[in-house]
Design an enzyme around this catalytic site. Structure first.
Site, short mmCIF file in Angstrom:
data_model
loop_
_atom_site.label_atom_id
_atom_site.label_comp_id
_atom_site.label_asym_id
_atom_site.label_seq_id
_atom_site.Cartn_x
_atom_site.Cartn_y
_atom_site.Cartn_z
N ASP A 37 -100.92 6.04 48.72
CA ASP A 37 -100.43 4.91 49.51
C ASP A 37 -99.28 5.37 50.39
O ASP A 37 -98.17 5.62 49.91
CB ASP A 37 -99.98 3.79 48.56
N SER A 65 -98.31 -7.70 52.98
CA SER A 65 -97.81 -7.05 51.77
C SER A 65 -96.53 -6.25 52.03
O SER A 65 -95.75 -6.02 51.12
CB SER A 65 -98.88 -6.14 51.18
N HIS A 94 -97.02 1.21 52.00
CA HIS A 94 -95.97 0.46 51.33
C HIS A 94 -94.82 1.40 50.97
O HIS A 94 -94.89 2.60 51.22
CB HIS A 94 -96.54 -0.21 50.08
#
Length: 381
Positions: A360, A132, A363
């Protein structure tokens, strides 16, 4: 007859002077000429496979410099996943979008030139392979180029684990292929998930005939038992229940390296392997929540074990592979993650930050840090 010879000698001298100036312009960069966030080398070496004698800039050492002309696009880009559109999700600060990377030993172009990039990539396939974080980079690259393409002359297609952005007038595709471990993962008996450390063809068949391949693979190998995406490893007929994560990573990367050495033509395909981007979560001792600026400069940056393993595998390869080391430069960018802004949150939720909301810190917000990886990629190509 002497006059033409004098003119010829003068022309050669002028060309030589110009080339010398061009080379010096690339190599003479004063690291102290601007204020910024500095990352110093820690016995840093540019890593390439043994048979690649090209001298390419080592982008891993440099500093973050604030640049008010950034970002290069906005979060309205239609190709961004909602989890990375931090501004649209309500993040109140925006300075994290305005830091440009300035290498110590060479220069990057002042701004990413989408038309020039597409012109150089005409009739080429660019495939980004990995997890990702690589999709993070794919979305960034698509947003960097899509603004110069007329509506109706660009589209996205899907094919199993792959998605592709097509710039039709340039006959160029920018593709993302989902393969977080690179090697194959299959279901075994009792629905157990098995990582086949010596099998890769099921994924690699998509990579044949590609002009530019960019790989990453590290994050999934370092998942803990609670977040692991598999139950067992397998090599040949041997089912392995317990193995050091870095031993497994080295064996999986070695399978990838053998495939590249045996199946790709360096005259046709360029291969770049991007190192692991830094995570700033609880497991690393602190979080990214409410961080608004890069860390102060780090004179010594810890080199994580996945990067050491990657460098060792690449050095043994015959095929010329360039390691794009972004690990050190992202270590200081704890401000660039979505944190709680991976979705839209209300005012009442913001007041509860740090009290049960998920955050998060792996990312990256877009626009943001991955845009710099693509500026580096453009310079490498």
């Amino acid at each position: 007859m002497a006059t033409p010879m004098i003119h010829l000698f003068s022309s050669l001298l002028l060309c030589s002077t110009f080339l010398c100036f061009f080379h010096c312009t690339l190599s003479l960069l004063d690291p102290e000429d601007e204020a910024g966030i500095l990352v110093q080398p820690d016995d840093v070496k540019m890593v390439q496979s043994n048979r690649d004698s090209r001298k390419i800039c080592d982008f891993s050492v440099g500093k973050w410099v604030y640049d008010d002309s950034y970002p290069l696009y906005d979060s309205d880009c239609p190709y961004l996943s909602s989890v990375v559109t931090c501004q649209k999700n309500g993040r109140p600060d925006s300075d994290y979008q305005k830091w440009k990377w300035k290498p110590t030993s060479c220069t990057l172009p002042s701004r990413f030139d989408a038309l020039r990039f597409l012109g150089r990539m005409r009739r080429k396939r660019i495939v980004l392979v990995g997890d990702s974080m690589m999709r993070n980079q794919w979305e960034s690259l698509v947003c960097l180029v899509q603004g110069v393409i007329p509506i109706g002359r660009k589209r996205v297609t899907y094919n199993g684990p792959a998605m592709a952005f097509h710039a039709m007038d340039f006959e160029t595709s920018i593709e993302f292929f989902w393969a977080p471990l690179l090697v194959e993962v299959k279901k075994g008996s009792e629905n157990k998930r098995i990582v086949h450390l010596d099998l890769i063809e099921e994924n690699a068949r998509y990579w044949r005939g590609v002009d530019i391949l960019v790989f990453d693979s590290a994050h999934w190998w370092t998942h803990s038992d609670q977040t692991s995406s598999w139950d067992y490893y397998m090599e040949g007929n041997n089912l392995i229940r317990n193995m050091s994560a870095m031993v497994a990573y080295e064996r999986g990367l070695s399978t990838w390296a053998r495939w590249v050495d045996q199946n790709l033509d360096p005259l046709r395909t360029k291969v770049i392997f991007r190192s692991m981007s830094s995570r700033h979560n609880r497991e690393n001792g602190w979080k990214c929540q409410n961080e608004k600026q890069p860390l102060p400069f780090l004179r010594q940056v810890h080199v994580p074990e996945p990067l050491v393993v990657l460098e060792g595998v690449v050095k043994r390869m015959r095929f010329p592979v360039y390691v794009e080391d972004i690990t050190r430069m992202t270590e200081v960018r704890r401000d660039g993650h979505p944190s709680v802004y991976m979705r839209v949150i209300g005012e009442d939720e913001r007041e509860k930050q740090g009290k049960g909301l998920s955050s998060d810190c792996s990312h990256w917000c877009l626009p943001g840090v991955p845009d710099i990886w693509n500026e580096m990629l453009s310079a490498l190509l």
